[in-house]
Every structure is written in C-alpha cells, then in structure tokens.
Design a protein around this motif. Structure first.
Motif, short mmCIF file in Angstrom:
data_model
loop_
_atom_site.label_atom_id
_atom_site.label_comp_id
_atom_site.label_asym_id
_atom_site.label_seq_id
_atom_site.Cartn_x
_atom_site.Cartn_y
_atom_site.Cartn_z
N ASP A 19 14.92 -12.33 -33.12
CA ASP A 19 13.84 -12.77 -32.23
C ASP A 19 14.32 -14.00 -31.47
O ASP A 19 14.05 -15.14 -31.85
CB ASP A 19 12.58 -13.10 -33.03
CG ASP A 19 11.40 -13.42 -32.13
OD1 ASP A 19 11.57 -13.48 -30.90
OD2 ASP A 19 10.28 -13.62 -32.66
N SER A 72 13.37 -15.55 -29.03
CA SER A 72 12.36 -16.51 -28.58
C SER A 72 12.15 -17.64 -29.59
O SER A 72 11.60 -18.68 -29.24
CB SER A 72 11.03 -15.79 -28.33
OG SER A 72 10.46 -15.33 -29.55
N LYS A 73 12.61 -17.44 -30.81
CA LYS A 73 12.49 -18.47 -31.83
C LYS A 73 13.72 -19.39 -31.89
O LYS A 73 13.78 -20.30 -32.71
CB LYS A 73 12.26 -17.84 -33.20
CG LYS A 73 10.94 -17.08 -33.30
CD LYS A 73 10.77 -16.45 -34.68
CE LYS A 73 9.44 -15.69 -34.78
NZ LYS A 73 9.29 -15.03 -36.10
N LYS A 97 11.69 -23.16 -24.65
CA LYS A 97 11.51 -21.72 -24.58
C LYS A 97 12.87 -21.05 -24.53
O LYS A 97 13.80 -21.55 -23.88
CB LYS A 97 10.71 -21.35 -23.32
CG LYS A 97 10.48 -19.85 -23.12
CD LYS A 97 9.71 -19.60 -21.82
CE LYS A 97 9.50 -18.11 -21.59
NZ LYS A 97 8.80 -17.86 -20.31
N GLU A 105 14.65 -16.92 -24.26
CA GLU A 105 14.32 -15.52 -24.03
C GLU A 105 15.59 -14.71 -23.81
O GLU A 105 16.60 -15.22 -23.33
CB GLU A 105 13.39 -15.38 -22.82
CG GLU A 105 13.94 -15.99 -21.55
CD GLU A 105 12.91 -16.01 -20.42
OE1 GLU A 105 12.23 -14.99 -20.22
OE2 GLU A 105 12.80 -17.05 -19.75
N TYR A 159 20.98 -14.52 -21.77
CA TYR A 159 19.81 -15.22 -22.31
C TYR A 159 19.43 -16.33 -21.34
O TYR A 159 20.20 -16.71 -20.46
CB TYR A 159 20.11 -15.80 -23.70
CG TYR A 159 20.43 -14.72 -24.69
CD1 TYR A 159 19.43 -14.16 -25.50
CD2 TYR A 159 21.71 -14.21 -24.81
CE1 TYR A 159 19.72 -13.14 -26.38
CE2 TYR A 159 22.01 -13.18 -25.69
CZ TYR A 159 21.00 -12.66 -26.47
OH TYR A 159 21.28 -11.64 -27.34
#
Length: 200
Positions: A67, A69-70, A113, A115, A122
């Motif tokens: 993940d 996003s973490k 943030k 992504e 990324y």
C-alpha cells in the motif's frame, strides 16, 4: 509512457519491480548520503545552466510495498554544505542575498502523501521548509530496484525529479541583463538519486 519517458505496460498487482518485489520491501530505511545525490539546476544569464548540490544531509523512508499510500519520507539538509564547484558563487548563495544560512541553517522535507502511478513510477507530495517558509512540493520518483550489498545491507534505489519557483520561498535576489531577462531563473529543477539501507 512512464514519467521518466519509458514505456511500461506492466500491471501494478502483484507489484513486481526492477530487481525485486516491491511488495516485499515494507519497512524502515535510512538514506545513505555516501551513495545519494541531491542536486539542483538553475538557468544562468538566460543561456546556460548552473548545477549544484548538497553534501551534508540525513533522511529516512518508510516503505509500504503493498500500500504505497502509507509510505513516508523525511529529509534534512544542511545549507552550509551547498556546492556548485565555485567558492565565490557558493559564498554568495550562503549569504543574505539567498539562503541566509546563519539564520536558516537547514532545509527540510516532510512527506504528506504518496501514491503509485503504475509500474515503477511513484509520486510523493510533502512540505518543503526553507527560509522560514513552508510550502508543498511534488516529487516524481522511479523505483530502481533492491539489492543486497557486499556488507549484507538491503538497499533500495530511487531516482526523482521536481520543479519549484524559488520566489515562493522568498529567494528573490536577481540582476537584470542588458540584453533583457535576468541573471538567475526563478524556476529551479531538482534531481535526486537515492540509495537507502533497510534498518536492522
């Protein structure tokens, strides 16, 4: 087409990346300054580019391969370590005309943030603090892979790039040219080549 101009038709699940499975890389990493470069490029006199970098910095990454996003990143740079290959120019950059290093010795980045853009690409957004001003900046990254070095360290590599307007952080010094234009561009390009070691 990836953000670095490379065609990439792979899917993101499972996350297979160059030199390793990104999903398996979850953990905390420390940026290795001996094998990392942080560089900037500014247009000079409207006709050429001046390049420089920073020699003294620390940073950390938390990667979550399943993940992204973490994932998070931090970077702390000592402004006195600026190096453009010219002592007079470096002295001017350290002065009150530019970075005011006696008053503001550090530049910092804290991610807000992260992504995945697909494939090995990324994007990380964060707050860049400089000269007492904090503003957002976005960095596009390419994952270069993972390897175990001869000392048993697990290393990951990323290349990154970003652009900013220095005037937004109060870096407004300039000089007009007789032929028109100014001596130093407002737009600054940033380039990163990061090697980070997984914490034990």
């Amino acid at each position: 087409m990836g953000i670095f101009g490379r065609k990439d038709n792979r899917t993101t699940a499972p996350a297979q990346a160059a030199g390793g499975d990104l999903a398996a890389l979850t953990g905390d990493y420390t940026i290795d300054p001996a094998h990392t470069t942080i560089e900037f490029v500014a247009r000079h006199a409207m006709v050429t580019n001046v390049r420089g970098g920073f020699q003294d910095f620390t940073g950390s990454l938390h990667l979550d391969g399943r993940d992204p996003s973490k994932s998070t990143a931090t970077l702390d740079i000592k402004m006195a370590s600026i190096d453009t290959g010219n002592a007079d120019r470096d002295g001017h950059l350290k002065s009150a005309d530019f970075f005011k290093i006696d008053e503001y010795p550090d530049m910092t980045f804290r991610s807000t943030k992260a992504e995945s853009l697909g494939g090995d690409d990324y994007r990380i957004t964060g707050e860049l603090s400089l000269l007492g001003v904090t503003k957002p900046i976005t960095i596009d990254l390419e994952f270069n892979g993972v390897a175990k070095d001869p000392f048993g360290n697990e290393r990951v590599g990323f290349e990154g790039k970003a652009e900013l307007l220095r005037s937004e952080w109060g870096l407004t010094w300039n000089a007009a040219l007789e032929t028109g234009g100014v001596l130093v561009s407002d737009k600054i390009k940033l380039n990163f080549d990061v090697s980070a070691i997984k914490n034990a």
